[in-house]
Design a protein around this motif. Sequence first.
Motif, PDB file in Angstrom:
ATOM      1  N   GLN A   1       0.896  -1.200  -0.429  1.00 59.77           N
ATOM      2  CA  GLN A   1       0.371   0.071  -0.148  1.00 59.77           C
ATOM      3  C   GLN A   1       1.326   0.919  -0.034  1.00 59.77           C
ATOM      4  O   GLN A   1       1.582   1.305   1.173  1.00 59.77           O
ATOM      5  CB  GLN A   1      -0.850  -0.223   0.840  1.00 59.77           C
ATOM      6  N   LYS A   2       0.562   1.972  -0.806  1.00 57.70           N
ATOM      7  CA  LYS A   2       1.179   3.318  -0.875  1.00 57.70           C
ATOM      8  C   LYS A   2       0.303   4.647  -0.600  1.00 57.70           C
ATOM      9  O   LYS A   2       1.713   5.414   0.128  1.00 57.70           O
ATOM     10  CB  LYS A   2       1.936   3.512  -2.540  1.00 57.70           C
ATOM     11  N   GLU A   3      -0.816   4.650  -0.514  1.00 61.03           N
ATOM     12  CA  GLU A   3      -1.240   5.651  -0.312  1.00 61.03           C
ATOM     13  C   GLU A   3      -3.061   5.225  -0.283  1.00 61.03           C
ATOM     14  O   GLU A   3      -3.448   4.905  -0.964  1.00 61.03           O
ATOM     15  CB  GLU A   3      -1.637   6.422  -1.585  1.00 61.03           C
ATOM     16  N   ASN A   4      -3.642   5.996   0.766  1.00 61.45           N
ATOM     17  CA  ASN A   4      -5.292   5.592   1.128  1.00 61.45           C
ATOM     18  C   ASN A   4      -5.693   7.319   1.078  1.00 61.45           C
ATOM     19  O   ASN A   4      -5.339   7.560   1.979  1.00 61.45           O
ATOM     20  CB  ASN A   4      -4.990   4.833   2.284  1.00 61.45           C
ATOM     21  N   ASN A   5      -7.051   7.138   0.426  1.00 60.85           N
ATOM     22  CA  ASN A   5      -7.956   8.518   0.958  1.00 60.85           C
ATOM     23  C   ASN A   5      -8.826   8.398   0.848  1.00 60.85           C
ATOM     24  O   ASN A   5      -9.475   7.820  -0.367  1.00 60.85           O
ATOM     25  CB  ASN A   5      -7.463   9.183  -0.741  1.00 60.85           C
ATOM     26  N   ALA A   6      -9.850   7.486   1.774  1.00 59.97           N
ATOM     27  CA  ALA A   6     -10.930   7.300   2.189  1.00 59.97           C
ATOM     28  C   ALA A   6     -12.009   8.515   1.287  1.00 59.97           C
ATOM     29  O   ALA A   6     -11.854   9.455   2.167  1.00 59.97           O
ATOM     30  CB  ALA A   6     -11.081   7.322   3.911  1.00 59.97           C
TER      31      ALA A   6
ATOM     32  N   GLY B   1       1.375  -0.628  -5.231  1.00 58.97           N
ATOM     33  CA  GLY B   1       2.389  -0.466  -5.421  1.00 58.97           C
ATOM     34  C   GLY B   1       3.612  -1.693  -5.312  1.00 58.97           C
ATOM     35  O   GLY B   1       3.824  -1.830  -4.486  1.00 58.97           O
ATOM     36  N   ALA B   2       4.782  -1.741  -6.822  1.00 57.14           N
ATOM     37  CA  ALA B   2       5.434  -2.506  -6.816  1.00 57.14           C
ATOM     38  C   ALA B   2       6.271  -2.485  -5.577  1.00 57.14           C
ATOM     39  O   ALA B   2       6.772  -0.745  -5.065  1.00 57.14           O
ATOM     40  CB  ALA B   2       6.209  -2.675  -8.068  1.00 57.14           C
ATOM     41  N   ALA B   3       6.768  -3.394  -4.615  1.00 53.68           N
ATOM     42  CA  ALA B   3       7.827  -2.844  -3.157  1.00 53.68           C
ATOM     43  C   ALA B   3       9.040  -3.357  -4.144  1.00 53.68           C
ATOM     44  O   ALA B   3       9.758  -2.842  -4.030  1.00 53.68           O
ATOM     45  CB  ALA B   3       7.202  -4.384  -2.780  1.00 53.68           C
ATOM     46  N   SER B   4       9.359  -3.454  -5.438  1.00 48.61           N
ATOM     47  CA  SER B   4       9.936  -3.884  -5.844  1.00 48.61           C
ATOM     48  C   SER B   4      10.140  -2.331  -7.638  1.00 48.61           C
ATOM     49  O   SER B   4       9.998  -2.202  -8.016  1.00 48.61           O
ATOM     50  CB  SER B   4      10.841  -5.136  -6.511  1.00 48.61           C
TER      51      SER B   4
END
Length: 130
Positions: A60-65, A72-75
């Motif tokens: 998880q890179k970003e959350n906007n409730a 996003g890819a962790a690599s």
Amino acid sequence: MNLESPKVSIGKSSQEVFDFLTKVENFEQIMPDSKQKFEKLSDDKFLFQLKGMPEIVLKQKENNAPSTVVLGAASDKLPFTLTANMKATNDNETETQLIFDGEFNAMMAMMIKKPIQNFITALAENLKNI
């Protein structure tokens, strides 16, 4: 490379859909039938593998409730994001679309475009059943 799933209508509020998508273990429920492996690595990261594909770790890179969840890819080898955009159409219905955005060379893009399109379409279709 930018790919979009069809917009799907989910019989839940946008907050319920958002809450579902922010729990990484829930992605196992919406994976396509070609899933060979799924493993929760942490509260914000999971690993999955589809038939004929390498293992992929998403974070998880970003959350906007309650409207956006970005994974996003962790690599850095294959840099991409998968964004879920949610828009309430009424109190108990949410229109959701998945958007894949990745930076690949032309040859790689040509090889992975169809499998990724099929993947995000399957995820979106399976979201209707949550």
